[in-house]
Structures are given as C-alpha cells and as structure tokens.
Scaffold this motif. Structure first.
Motif, PDB file in Angstrom:
ATOM      1  N   GLU A 202       0.815  -1.214   0.000  1.00 16.97           N
ATOM      2  CA  GLU A 202       0.000   0.000   0.000  1.00 16.97           C
ATOM      3  C   GLU A 202       0.854   1.272   0.000  1.00 16.97           C
ATOM      4  O   GLU A 202       0.336   2.363  -0.251  1.00 16.97           O
ATOM      5  CB  GLU A 202      -0.950  -0.005   1.195  1.00 16.97           C
ATOM      6  N   SER A 204       3.824   3.827  -1.381  1.00 18.20           N
ATOM      7  CA  SER A 204       4.427   4.163  -2.670  1.00 18.20           C
ATOM      8  C   SER A 204       5.859   3.648  -2.730  1.00 18.20           C
ATOM      9  O   SER A 204       6.271   3.034  -3.717  1.00 18.20           O
ATOM     10  CB  SER A 204       4.405   5.677  -2.885  1.00 18.20           C
ATOM     11  N   TRP A 205       6.639   3.876  -1.670  1.00 16.40           N
ATOM     12  CA  TRP A 205       8.011   3.393  -1.565  1.00 16.40           C
ATOM     13  C   TRP A 205       8.181   2.629  -0.252  1.00 16.40           C
ATOM     14  O   TRP A 205       7.659   3.045   0.776  1.00 16.40           O
ATOM     15  CB  TRP A 205       9.003   4.546  -1.588  1.00 16.40           C
ATOM     16  N   HIS A 222       8.878  -0.244  -5.052  1.00 13.28           N
ATOM     17  CA  HIS A 222       8.097   0.908  -5.492  1.00 13.28           C
ATOM     18  C   HIS A 222       6.850   0.407  -6.208  1.00 13.28           C
ATOM     19  O   HIS A 222       6.840  -0.700  -6.760  1.00 13.28           O
ATOM     20  CB  HIS A 222       8.936   1.788  -6.419  1.00 13.28           C
ATOM     21  N   GLN A 223       5.796   1.196  -6.199  1.00 10.68           N
ATOM     22  CA  GLN A 223       4.552   0.796  -6.844  1.00 10.68           C
ATOM     23  C   GLN A 223       4.600   0.940  -8.355  1.00 10.68           C
ATOM     24  O   GLN A 223       3.749   0.388  -9.056  1.00 10.68           O
ATOM     25  CB  GLN A 223       3.373   1.610  -6.288  1.00 10.68           C
ATOM     26  N   GLN A 224       5.576   1.681  -8.861  1.00  9.62           N
ATOM     27  CA  GLN A 224       5.657   1.957 -10.292  1.00  9.62           C
ATOM     28  C   GLN A 224       7.039   1.573 -10.836  1.00  9.62           C
ATOM     29  O   GLN A 224       8.020   1.550 -10.105  1.00  9.62           O
ATOM     30  CB  GLN A 224       5.403   3.448 -10.562  1.00  9.62           C
ATOM     31  N   GLY A 243       4.757  -5.202  -7.373  1.00 15.58           N
ATOM     32  CA  GLY A 243       5.612  -4.031  -7.252  1.00 15.58           C
ATOM     33  C   GLY A 243       6.829  -4.105  -8.160  1.00 15.58           C
ATOM     34  O   GLY A 243       6.932  -4.969  -9.043  1.00 15.58           O
ATOM     35  N   GLY A 262      13.016   8.056  -3.158  1.00 18.68           N
ATOM     36  CA  GLY A 262      11.614   8.291  -3.458  1.00 18.68           C
ATOM     37  C   GLY A 262      11.011   9.258  -2.467  1.00 18.68           C
ATOM     38  O   GLY A 262      11.564  10.331  -2.209  1.00 18.68           O
ATOM     39  N   ASP A 263       9.884   8.856  -1.858  1.00 25.80           N
ATOM     40  CA  ASP A 263       9.241   9.718  -0.864  1.00 25.80           C
ATOM     41  C   ASP A 263       9.581   9.316   0.565  1.00 25.80           C
ATOM     42  O   ASP A 263       8.925   9.732   1.511  1.00 25.80           O
ATOM     43  CB  ASP A 263       7.722   9.718  -1.060  1.00 25.80           C
TER      44      ASP A 263
END
Length: 455
Positions: A202, A204-205, A222-224, A243, A262-263
């Motif tokens: 869930e 993003s990173w 990562h999700q992308q 992922g 990332g974030d």
C-alpha cells in the motif's frame, strides 16, 4: 385463399416464432448462447421465457460459477462471458465464496462488501444477493421482479459502474484483476506476515530495512516502474509480484546520514570495522602481482554476474553454507605482511578440508571454475542481481547452469588459490558490489525491517 397460401402461412408463423425464441435466449440475463461459426449449435433452456426467474447464483472464483433459474441451471467457465446449461448438481456443491485465492491477501478481498442496492443510469435497484471476489470485481443479483434489464449484474470497479453482461472489455478487466490477486499472493508469501505485506504494497516506496550501515544492502520496493539513483549509479526497478524492486548496495565508506529514496528516507548509521594482520610467504604474496591472470579471471566473473534472473529465486531463509569457525568477519581492514591489502568484504569460515559446503538458498549456478586467487570457486544467482560466492574449495560438485536448492551440497572445503589454510570464503554480491552476508542468515530481504543484532 388458395391451398398454397394456407400451407405457407403456418410455416411463416413457425419461422417467426423460432426467430423470437433465438433472439430472447441470445440476450437472456446472465446467459450468452454458444454459437458455432455457421450459426449452428445454439444451446439454451427450452422452457418458456415467461417462466424464467433467477433464483440463486454463486461464483466459485474469477472464472467458474453457476446461476439457477426457474427453468434450470447454467454455469460459466470463462468468468461469465458464456453461460451453458449444467446439471442441477452444479448448484448444490459447497459454496466457498471464492475466498481461497484471496485468503493470503485479505485486504484485497471483497468479502466484506455487500451493497443493499446498485445504481444503473440514475436508476437504483434493490439487491437480493451479492458476491465480491475482490475489492473491484463483484456480482449482484437483484430482488425478484425488479424492472431492470437483467437480474444479474457485474462490476469491475468496486460498484461504481454495473453491467448486465460480461463484455469483452469487462472480461479483460476481470482477468487482469485475477492476475493482480495471484501476483499479490505470490509476493505476500515472501514477507514474514500478511500485515507486513499489506503495509509494503500500500506504500508508494518501501525500504527493507530503512536503517542500515556501511557494507549493508537494502531492498527497495516501489509501486511503479522506474529507476533509483544511488551513489553515482542507476538501478532499474524490476517487476515482481505487484511491485518493482531493486537492491541498493551500500559502499563500505558511505558516511552516516539521511538519504532520500523516493518519498522516504534511508538512514545510514556509522560503523567501525576492525583490522586484521596476515603473514604469508613471499611466494604467496607474489601471486597478487600476476595482474594478467587476475584480469582474465575477472572477465569470467564479470560475465557470470552480468545477467541475473528477473525474480527472487530464494523462497526460504538463507542458511550458513558450512559448519566452521569464523576466522575473519565481514569488513575487516586487512594488512598482508605489514602492507594494506583491502577491506575483507566476506566471511572466512575455517573447517576441515573436505567438509561439505551447502547452497545458501535456491538459485542457478552462474560460474563453477578454478580461478587464480580464489581457487575452486562458485557463484550462484539468486535473482534480481544477487549472487552468493564460495571460494578456495577443494572440489566443485556442480556446474554452471545447474539449478540448486537450499542445502544442496555444491562443493568441499579446501585451501586452493590465495589461502593460508582450509576455509570457505563466502559473501554476497548485489549488483557486483560485495555486501554483508550476516544480513541474510535465517531470514530473507523481504523480512528485513531493522538491522539484525551484532552486524
């Protein structure tokens, strides 16, 4: 009226009735008739249309299900695209609610969804029974007598939109959702528990772990798809499960501090390594002066580690490959005959010559050869750019290309190459950077949350 006209009239009536019968059953709610390329082979219930009423339905999974009408039972094997007549027993089998596939990813299941009504083109219809196979894919049976186009409806967006038929586009979305569920189940099996898997999927990173030391390695999720810039190098995020992943090796000289990924933030804590002094013969010391042989071997090693399987091959915890005495820990600053040699980026495990050496985990043998400095050596690919190395063996028992499982005997302890006694030189390489083996033992990268004690 002539006799010929009298004979033709009932024939025309029969043809018209047949056409109406075909049109009705080809568009019956929840049923798509089976038609061959030449129009033959139409399969549909034979009772009168006025008596057809949906009594119950059940989807066993994303592909299989049944619906019981007042005139018989129909079943699907393709997610509701086609419904064909089925034995009455099909509607009496245990109703598992399709939970088997989502049991390991309960946060993605739709078992808690039960809408009292659905809305179609600003019209609201009461629901008698519903069944969601996931958070997005669900079925709803309307209250009997509802003035709707069909009694059974399907959604692929969690109930925002509903359709009375499984169109080609909807079928593609159902299968895509099914694929995502299976991918999530596969990925979840690598985590210590379902809660950890949910948290990672869930976010993003995700960094595993988010705190590390020089010489360690971090698994990034990562999700992308994309890339990660780290210490002057670019690492590609590779797809796995739901992922995209990469290992980030941490150089042994990296300063303590906070580094954005990332974030999120990776925290590097300071670590001091001890010093080791070795005395070797002049003949052995001269071995490191033969740069041509060393470079030739390095080309073999670089080629072997240049390609890695695009998945995680180690499905269980990593194990220590040999029962031996630790003589040189990871990270020691090594001096040979009083001169600085290198940082020892491996573990030296002393054992009797001939002691069996085990594969630390599942993988594919990338190299099995006699090398100048490391003697009889093996590199095993564990996927996603991670390799384990075994050196100075007396005998090699596997060959390049062999698939090995955790615990398989791959060689025997020896003292070949640049070695002062029988031992196993063992380490991991992440993207061609040696990293601390202690991180892996009795665990897997998916279970790294905080650094293990004593590393």
């Amino acid at each position: 009226m002539s006799l010929a006209k009298l004979l033709v009239f009932p024939v025309l009536l029969s043809i018209a009735a047949a056409i109406l019968w075909f049109v009705y059953y080809s568009n019956a709610p929840g049923i798509t008739s089976a038609i061959t390329g030449n129009g033959a082979g139409v399969t549909a219930p034979i009772t009168a249309a006025s008596k057809r009423e949906l009594l119950d339905f059940h989807m066993a999974n994303f592909n299989q299900g049944w619906a019981r009408y007042s005139d018989g039972v129909v079943a699907t094997e393709d997610g509701g695209v086609t419904w064909l007549p089925a034995p009455a027993e099909a509607a009496s089998v245990p109703q598992a609610n399709g939970d088997e596939e989502t049991a390991a990813v309960s946060w993605l299941s739709g078992k808690d969804l039960s809408p009292p009504s659905i809305q179609v083109q600003a019209q609201e219809y009461a629901v008698h029974k519903s069944q969601f196979l996931s958070r997005n894919v669900g079925w709803a049976m309307l209250v009997s007598g509802t003035a709707a186009e069909a009694p059974l409806w399907v959604t692929v967006d969690g109930g925002t939109n509903w359709s009375s038929k499984v169109t080609a586009d909807i079928a593609v979305q159902i299968q895509a959702e099914h694929g995502q569920i299976l991918a999530a189940v596969k990925e979840t099996s690598f985590y210590a528990e379902q809660a950890a898997a949910q948290k990672a999927m869930e976010a993003s990173w995700t960094l595993m772990p988010d705190t590390a030391s020089p010489g360690d390695v971090v698994l990034v999720r990562h999700q992308q798809p994309g890339e990660v810039e780290w210490e002057g190098k670019t690492y590609t995020l590779e797809p796995f499960g739901t992922g995209y992943f990469t290992y980030l090796p941490i150089s042994i000289g990296l300063k303590a501090g906070s580094y954005p990924i990332g974030d999120t933030v990776l925290t590097i804590t300071a670590k001091k390594f001890q010093t080791q002094y070795l005395q070797v013969t002049k003949q052995m010391e001269s071995m490191k002066q033969d740069t041509s042989r060393i470079q030739a071997d390095q080309k073999k090693i670089d080629l072997a580690r240049s390609q890695s399987q695009a998945e995680f091959l180690g499905v269980s915890n990593y194990i220590i490959p040999v029962e031996g005495r630790l003589t040189t820990p990871y990270g020691y600053t090594r001096y040979v005959n009083g001169k600085f040699d290198s940082s020892h980026r491996a573990l030296d495990l002393a054992a009797k010559e001939g002691t069996p050496i085990k594969a630390t985990n599942d993988g594919i043998v990338a190299l099995s050869d006699m090398l100048y400095l490391t003697g009889n050596s093996i590199y095993i690919d564990h996927g996603m750019g991670l390799f384990s190395q075994y050196a100075h063996m007396s005998e090699l028992l596997v060959s390049a290309g062999d698939y090995v499982k955790q615990g398989d005997i791959i060689g025997l302890v020896g003292t070949t190459g640049f070695s002062t006694g029988p031992h196993l030189h063992f380490t991991f390489w992440a993207h061609n950077v040696p990293v601390n083996p202690n991180l892996f033992f009795d665990t897997t990268p998916f279970q790294w949350t905080t650094p293990a004690e004593g590393q």
